[in-house]
Scaffold this motif. Structure first.
Motif, short mmCIF file in Angstrom:
data_model
loop_
_atom_site.label_atom_id
_atom_site.label_comp_id
_atom_site.label_asym_id
_atom_site.label_seq_id
_atom_site.Cartn_x
_atom_site.Cartn_y
_atom_site.Cartn_z
N ASP A 134 -3.09 6.30 -12.40
CA ASP A 134 -2.86 7.75 -12.57
C ASP A 134 -1.44 8.09 -12.09
N ASN A 135 -0.57 8.50 -13.01
CA ASN A 135 0.82 8.81 -12.65
C ASN A 135 1.04 10.31 -12.43
N SER A 136 -0.02 11.08 -12.23
CA SER A 136 0.16 12.52 -12.00
C SER A 136 0.85 12.73 -10.65
N PRO A 137 1.52 13.88 -10.46
CA PRO A 137 2.20 14.12 -9.18
C PRO A 137 1.25 14.03 -7.99
N GLU A 138 0.01 14.56 -8.15
CA GLU A 138 -0.94 14.55 -7.02
C GLU A 138 -1.32 13.11 -6.67
N ALA A 139 -1.66 12.33 -7.69
CA ALA A 139 -2.07 10.94 -7.43
C ALA A 139 -0.89 10.16 -6.85
N ASN A 140 0.29 10.37 -7.41
CA ASN A 140 1.46 9.63 -6.90
C ASN A 140 1.74 9.96 -5.44
N LEU A 141 1.62 11.25 -5.07
CA LEU A 141 1.87 11.62 -3.67
C LEU A 141 0.81 10.97 -2.77
N ASN A 142 -0.44 11.00 -3.20
CA ASN A 142 -1.49 10.38 -2.38
C ASN A 142 -1.27 8.88 -2.23
N LYS A 143 -0.89 8.23 -3.31
CA LYS A 143 -0.64 6.78 -3.24
C LYS A 143 0.56 6.49 -2.33
N SER A 144 1.56 7.36 -2.40
CA SER A 144 2.76 7.17 -1.55
C SER A 144 2.38 7.23 -0.08
N LYS A 145 1.55 8.22 0.27
CA LYS A 145 1.15 8.35 1.68
C LYS A 145 0.34 7.13 2.10
N ARG A 146 -0.53 6.67 1.21
CA ARG A 146 -1.36 5.51 1.58
C ARG A 146 -0.47 4.28 1.81
N LEU A 147 0.50 4.07 0.94
CA LEU A 147 1.38 2.90 1.14
C LEU A 147 2.19 3.04 2.42
N LEU A 148 2.73 4.24 2.65
CA LEU A 148 3.50 4.48 3.87
C LEU A 148 2.66 4.15 5.10
N ALA A 149 1.40 4.58 5.08
CA ALA A 149 0.52 4.36 6.24
C ALA A 149 0.16 2.88 6.41
N LYS A 150 -0.01 2.16 5.29
CA LYS A 150 -0.56 0.80 5.36
C LYS A 150 0.50 -0.28 5.57
N ILE A 151 1.74 -0.02 5.21
CA ILE A 151 2.76 -1.09 5.29
C ILE A 151 2.93 -1.61 6.73
N PRO A 152 2.97 -0.75 7.76
CA PRO A 152 3.06 -1.32 9.12
C PRO A 152 1.87 -2.22 9.47
N THR A 153 0.69 -1.88 8.93
CA THR A 153 -0.48 -2.72 9.21
C THR A 153 -0.32 -4.09 8.54
N ILE A 154 0.23 -4.08 7.33
CA ILE A 154 0.49 -5.37 6.65
C ILE A 154 1.47 -6.20 7.49
N ILE A 155 2.55 -5.57 7.91
CA ILE A 155 3.58 -6.29 8.68
C ILE A 155 2.96 -6.82 9.99
N GLY A 156 2.20 -5.96 10.66
CA GLY A 156 1.61 -6.35 11.94
C GLY A 156 0.64 -7.51 11.78
N HIS A 157 -0.31 -7.38 10.83
CA HIS A 157 -1.29 -8.46 10.62
C HIS A 157 -0.58 -9.76 10.23
#
Ligand code: CMC
Length: 384
Positions: A118-141
């Motif tokens: 889903d490339n809608s603005p709402e879906a893209n913003l939600n996906k952006s926040k999820r990636l922003l939140a999860k990347i430190p967890t990926i790096i840490g693990h």
């Protein structure tokens, strides 16, 4: 032979699009109207992330809501956790470097995100926040796996920067270390049409999805002419140290550099396509990193002194100035961060700029498809 039309090698000086997000000029670096020194001194990374992704400075309630959303999204799906359990072996056996692991982990996240297509603005913003939140967890693990340790769970009481440091070590960072990390993330967050952001826009411009565009951007950032330079800069200083010994002997450093000049080697962390007279971000991070080094002791102050001598020689003899990756290498080393995680940490910040650009591309899309000057053979017959 047809004559090739003129072109700009490396697209130097070409204006390849329009953006409201960022302006990179020799005179200033600006995120949505705010100058970088102002942001580094006065804004937290979460505020800058909101500014880039949403488009305006957050109110305090918007900021609280944004931080809560990020904290709630830090955990990873099981498939990514399982992949990261094996990542230490892949890195330790030299099949992959941390940027490769991060790229694959983000790609897997795409498969598991219900909004992926889903490339809608709402879906893209939600996906952006999820990636922003999860990347430190990926790096840490990943770092935990490299060190053969149990995975550290995200700490909801900590900021993005403090949690990023915490997850790699299991230890809460000092307020000073958190501040240095936070400012470095503010400085790294966005930089208009740099190679990785341009990559992400080319991918998004085909109407491909945000996770795919970010995956491509990570691959572009990895190279040492781009984000990989923060690791390469530290490796270069370690090489100099190994070759000249533990004392900062200026004549030995000068000889080392003259040898590099003679061999026409690029010195990592120096030079920039746009900033020919210096990168605004570099002195900000240098000052903070040096203060951290002074607090940590002689080994670290000597590293900064070595860096300053290298910088002085580059500036006086070559008129080439450090970019942000040069002080970043020394600063992250001072903070005890393993060198191969420097560029993944760059991703933990630049994800905001990439996602802002991907959303802007989707909102005003036109396929990015330039021409190329053909320099191959003239027309010929297969059966001649
Ligand atoms: N060391 C030695 N000489 C250099 C350097 C350097 N780091 N950077 C540029 N030069 C010289 C280059 O050899 C060339 O000289 P000449 O005209 O005699 O051939 C001249 O300066 C112009 O350089 P260029 O390679 O044409 O410049 P560019 O705009 O194509 O490249 C760059 C920019 C950043 C790729 C390049 O400066 C470089 O390779 N730097 C080292 C890698 C690095 O630090 N990258 C980080 C970039 S900024 C932040 C980021 O993206 O993370």
């Amino acid at each position: 032979m047809t004559t090739a039309p003129t072109h700009a090698k490396g697209l130097e000086g070409v204006i390849a699009g329009e953006t409201e997000i960022c302006n990179v000029e020799q005179s200033a670096l600006i995120y949505r109207g705010y100058e970088i020194a102002d942001l580094a001194a006065n804004a937290s990374f979460e505020e800058v992330a909101f500014l880039l992704l949403v488009g305006h400075k957050p109110s305090s309630s918007e900021l609280d809501g944004f931080k809560s959303e990020l904290i709630a999204e830090r955990n990873l799906p099981t498939a990514v956790v399982n992949f990261l359990k094996d990542s230490g072996d892949l890195v330790n056996n030299q099949f992959a470097v941390p940027m490769d692991i991060l790229r694959t982990a983000v790609s897997i996240l795409g498969h598991l995100d219900a909004d992926c297509q889903d490339n809608s603005p709402e879906a893209n913003l939600n996906k952006s926040k999820r990636l922003l939140a999860k990347i430190p967890t990926i790096i840490g693990h990943m770092q935990n796996s490299i060190e053969g340790k149990e995975f550290v769970a995200p700490n909801p009481a900590l900021s993005h920067s403090a949690n990023l440091l915490f997850m790699m070590t299991g230890e809460e960072p000092s307020p000073e270390a958190e501040k240095v990390m936070d400012v470095s993330l503010v400085l790294y967050a966005e930089h208009d049409y740099n190679a990785s952001t341009f990559t992400s826009r080319v991918i998004a411009g085909t109407l491909s999805d945000l996770h795919g565009a970010v995956t491509g951007a990570i691959a572009a950032l990895k190279g040492k002419l781009h984000g990989g330079a923060n690791e390469a800069a530290m490796d270069m200083l370690a090489d100099i140290r190994r070759d000249i010994g533990s004392e900062n002997d200026t004549s030995k450093i000068t000889d080392w550099m003259h040898n590099a000049f003679t061999e026409k080697r690029k010195l990592m962390g120096f030079g920039h396509r746009v900033y020919k007279n210096g990168d605004h971000r570099a002195p900000i991070l240098h000052e903070l990193g040096k203060k951290a080094a002074q607090a940590r002791g002689e080994e670290f102050t000597k590293l900064f002194e070595l860096g300053e001598t290298v910088q002085h020689i580059m500036e006086t003899e070559k008129k080439i100035y450090p970019n942000v990756d040069f002080p970043c290498g020394m600063t992250y080393f001072t903070m005890g961060i393993p060198v191969p995680q420097y560029t993944p940490i760059f991703v933990a910040s630049r994800i905001t700029g990439w996602c802002a650009h991907i959303m802007e591309q989707h909102a005003h899309n036109r396929l990015i498809r330039p021409r190329v000057a053909y320099t191959g053979p003239d027309l010929r017959k297969w059966n001649d």
